[in-house]
Scaffold this motif. Sequence first.
Motif, PDB file in Angstrom:
ATOM      1  N   TYR A  12      99.099 -12.625 -33.712  1.00  0.00           N
ATOM      2  CA  TYR A  12      98.757 -12.240 -32.281  1.00  0.00           C
ATOM      3  C   TYR A  12      97.335 -12.935 -31.675  1.00  0.00           C
ATOM      4  O   TYR A  12      96.679 -13.202 -32.496  1.00  0.00           O
ATOM      5  N   THR A  13      97.416 -12.745 -30.528  1.00  0.00           N
ATOM      6  CA  THR A  13      96.096 -12.952 -29.693  1.00  0.00           C
ATOM      7  C   THR A  13      96.092 -11.548 -28.941  1.00  0.00           C
ATOM      8  O   THR A  13      96.893 -10.949 -28.802  1.00  0.00           O
ATOM      9  N   GLU A  14      94.821 -11.497 -28.337  1.00  0.00           N
ATOM     10  CA  GLU A  14      94.397 -10.104 -27.605  1.00  0.00           C
ATOM     11  C   GLU A  14      95.217 -10.093 -26.427  1.00  0.00           C
ATOM     12  O   GLU A  14      95.317  -9.245 -25.683  1.00  0.00           O
ATOM     13  N   LEU A  15      95.788 -11.494 -25.774  1.00  0.00           N
ATOM     14  CA  LEU A  15      96.760 -11.235 -24.768  1.00  0.00           C
ATOM     15  C   LEU A  15      98.308 -11.394 -24.947  1.00  0.00           C
ATOM     16  O   LEU A  15      98.994 -11.543 -24.116  1.00  0.00           O
ATOM     17  N   SER A  17      83.889  -7.649 -31.572  1.00  0.00           N
ATOM     18  CA  SER A  17      84.874  -8.462 -30.627  1.00  0.00           C
ATOM     19  C   SER A  17      85.314  -9.631 -31.547  1.00  0.00           C
ATOM     20  O   SER A  17      86.393  -9.897 -31.603  1.00  0.00           O
ATOM     21  N   GLU A  18      84.500 -10.531 -32.223  1.00  0.00           N
ATOM     22  CA  GLU A  18      84.937 -11.673 -33.027  1.00  0.00           C
ATOM     23  C   GLU A  18      85.808 -11.354 -33.926  1.00  0.00           C
ATOM     24  O   GLU A  18      87.010 -11.737 -34.342  1.00  0.00           O
ATOM     25  N   ALA A  19      85.450 -10.332 -34.770  1.00  0.00           N
ATOM     26  CA  ALA A  19      86.299  -9.768 -35.865  1.00  0.00           C
ATOM     27  C   ALA A  19      87.531  -9.166 -35.213  1.00  0.00           C
ATOM     28  O   ALA A  19      88.828  -9.116 -36.082  1.00  0.00           O
ATOM     29  N   ARG A  20      87.576  -8.548 -34.251  1.00  0.00           N
ATOM     30  CA  ARG A  20      88.713  -8.010 -33.694  1.00  0.00           C
ATOM     31  C   ARG A  20      89.779  -9.107 -33.259  1.00  0.00           C
ATOM     32  O   ARG A  20      90.945  -8.981 -33.526  1.00  0.00           O
ATOM     33  N   VAL A  21      89.182 -10.198 -32.658  1.00  0.00           N
ATOM     34  CA  VAL A  21      90.227 -11.270 -32.381  1.00  0.00           C
ATOM     35  C   VAL A  21      90.819 -11.977 -33.791  1.00  0.00           C
ATOM     36  O   VAL A  21      91.942 -12.264 -33.925  1.00  0.00           O
ATOM     37  N   ARG A  22      89.937 -11.994 -34.702  1.00  0.00           N
ATOM     38  CA  ARG A  22      90.404 -12.498 -36.320  1.00  0.00           C
ATOM     39  C   ARG A  22      91.255 -11.460 -36.613  1.00  0.00           C
ATOM     40  O   ARG A  22      92.389 -12.038 -37.299  1.00  0.00           O
ATOM     41  N   PHE A  23      91.144 -10.330 -36.464  1.00  0.00           N
ATOM     42  CA  PHE A  23      92.343  -9.180 -37.148  1.00  0.00           C
ATOM     43  C   PHE A  23      93.423  -9.570 -36.210  1.00  0.00           C
ATOM     44  O   PHE A  23      94.682  -9.504 -36.822  1.00  0.00           O
ATOM     45  N   ASP A  31     106.192  -1.356 -31.119  1.00  0.00           N
ATOM     46  CA  ASP A  31     106.698  -1.184 -32.621  1.00  0.00           C
ATOM     47  C   ASP A  31     106.329  -2.101 -33.715  1.00  0.00           C
ATOM     48  O   ASP A  31     105.980  -1.677 -34.851  1.00  0.00           O
ATOM     49  N   GLY A  32     106.330  -3.696 -33.401  1.00  0.00           N
ATOM     50  CA  GLY A  32     105.954  -4.519 -34.294  1.00  0.00           C
ATOM     51  C   GLY A  32     104.679  -4.234 -34.783  1.00  0.00           C
ATOM     52  O   GLY A  32     104.509  -4.683 -35.732  1.00  0.00           O
ATOM     53  N   PHE A  33     103.413  -3.971 -33.968  1.00  0.00           N
ATOM     54  CA  PHE A  33     102.173  -4.030 -33.979  1.00  0.00           C
ATOM     55  C   PHE A  33     101.933  -2.581 -35.100  1.00  0.00           C
ATOM     56  O   PHE A  33     101.446  -2.672 -36.156  1.00  0.00           O
ATOM     57  N   ARG A  34     102.761  -1.556 -34.956  1.00  0.00           N
ATOM     58  CA  ARG A  34     102.609  -0.466 -35.677  1.00  0.00           C
ATOM     59  C   ARG A  34     103.185  -0.638 -37.181  1.00  0.00           C
ATOM     60  O   ARG A  34     102.811  -0.312 -38.145  1.00  0.00           O
ATOM     61  N   ILE A  35     104.416  -1.452 -37.319  1.00  0.00           N
ATOM     62  CA  ILE A  35     104.993  -1.694 -38.339  1.00  0.00           C
ATOM     63  C   ILE A  35     104.018  -2.855 -39.308  1.00  0.00           C
ATOM     64  O   ILE A  35     103.673  -2.475 -40.523  1.00  0.00           O
TER      65      ILE A  35
END
Length: 141
Positions: free
Chosen positions: A53-56, A41-47, A133-137
Amino acid sequence: MARVLIDLPEHFVFTTELPIYIGHINYGHHLDNAALLSLVSEARVRFFGSLGYTELDVEGVGIVVADAAVQYKSEAFHGETLVFAMTPAEFNKYGCDLVWRVTDKASGREVARGKSGILFFDYQARRPVAVPDGFRIKTAP
């Protein structure tokens, strides 16, 4: 019982390092399985942070972890530093898998691999939304 088998991609778009603290260790004197998911989960937040981005707030919407699968490969111990590699894969209309691999930094030994299914989510409307779309790009190989 059928075992979980997770194929890894050839390329990961993100890596980060996290140490194993004493609180991550269980009665078997190795990394606790619940602690591993906390570290993922911490790695995902850092990703997400590496993408701005943030997860929200991923292009104005949040994410929800819809499912998770883990395949353990070896023990990990207090004091080791783990390298978390992560990349999105298997996109669908509302989300994708975040595929990850965990290795020990010093030895390169694989500790675990897994994937977390994420769903893009409008928290105000309380419903899933299409992958931005921005996330995919930003995450394209």
